[in-house]
Design an enzyme around this catalytic site. Sequence first.
Site, mmCIF file in Angstrom:
data_model
loop_
_atom_site.group_PDB
_atom_site.id
_atom_site.type_symbol
_atom_site.label_atom_id
_atom_site.label_comp_id
_atom_site.label_asym_id
_atom_site.label_seq_id
_atom_site.Cartn_x
_atom_site.Cartn_y
_atom_site.Cartn_z
ATOM 1 N N ASP A 140 -31.132 13.715 -3.371
ATOM 2 C CA ASP A 140 -31.578 12.336 -3.137
ATOM 3 C C ASP A 140 -32.081 12.170 -1.706
ATOM 4 O O ASP A 140 -33.064 11.461 -1.455
ATOM 5 C CB ASP A 140 -30.402 11.396 -3.421
ATOM 6 N N HIS B 104 -22.773 4.441 -5.824
ATOM 7 C CA HIS B 104 -23.884 4.988 -5.033
ATOM 8 C C HIS B 104 -24.499 3.820 -4.257
ATOM 9 O O HIS B 104 -25.362 3.102 -4.758
ATOM 10 C CB HIS B 104 -24.903 5.625 -5.991
ATOM 11 N N CYS C 60 -35.292 4.725 1.039
ATOM 12 C CA CYS C 60 -35.592 4.406 -0.353
ATOM 13 C C CYS C 60 -37.002 3.866 -0.392
ATOM 14 O O CYS C 60 -37.317 2.901 0.296
ATOM 15 C CB CYS C 60 -34.637 3.354 -0.910
HETATM 16 MG MG MG Z 1 -29.692 7.056 -3.096
#
Ligand code: MG
Length: 314
Positions: free
Chosen positions: A29, A220, A253
């Site tokens: 990620d 998360h 993100c």
């Molecule tokens: Mg993440």
Amino acid sequence: MTAIRTLPMAVPASGLPGRVRIHEVGPRDGLQNEQAVVPVEVKAEFVHRLADAGLTTIEASSFVHPRWVPQLADAEELLPLLSDVAARLPVLVPNERGLDRALALGAREVAVFGSATESFARANLNRTVDEALEMFRPVVARARAAGCFVRGYLSMCFGDPWEGPVPLERTVSVSRRLVDLGCDELSIGDTIGVATPGHVRALLTALGEAGVPADRVAVHFHDTYGQALANTLAALEQGVTTVDASAGGLGGCPYAKSATGNLATEDLVWMLDGLGIETGVDLDRLTATSVWMAGRLGRPSPSRTVRALSQKET
Ligand code: MG
């Protein structure tokens, strides 16, 4: 006078677990959401260093088509370089083709990646939520038949950049369906970082009432608005014992208007050390790893703990 090394004093609090398993997501990620593409040898060293720092679950890579995630296009080269790593090494598999590639390399743990909202399912998977779940059905069934532990990620569990706040019932119903497909563990994602502790408590309570107990759930959290640790504490109070985090806070993100994304593993370990909760992680080794990785990426770690611990005393 030389200053002594600062560490939190361990003061246990009641109603919290004695031990937390950290699911380290930095190599997958984290790196997936970094601009720089890291050479495979550096990734292999990163995973080795994370394992040496005491992390027992390290999500290593993704078998998504290289066109969508060029940063992780080398999964086939990376996995053989990790054959001596003792940690659990889950990999993301988007579909049956990805599962075939992962199983061919001996993967023992896989993860599918779903969305609680239609907008993100469309943006990320080009499918409706129903279509995505149908795509996962044979992946989960075949992975389990092959003896794999299967994690189901669920994105946008709290808020969505196109739809705003996500109703609890929405997240609960998609969660329930992922569990019904056969996922061993569910990772509840706050992809744009808008959750706050009361919201976390309410969702975990609703999940429990729907038959998804806290021991099947991982959290998360993203630190976009500085809430990740407060949300983590709320989740621990609800009985969650698996927490996702990314070494050095790697990975922003792309759907949030901020460079800050994943909760940094060091920030998490600092809090858990202070609460007397065991993780098995050596914070010094982990911090040194993130400082090293920041050098490879050419930008400093956004983790407050990494910054504080790596500052030279003067
Ligand atoms: Mg993440």
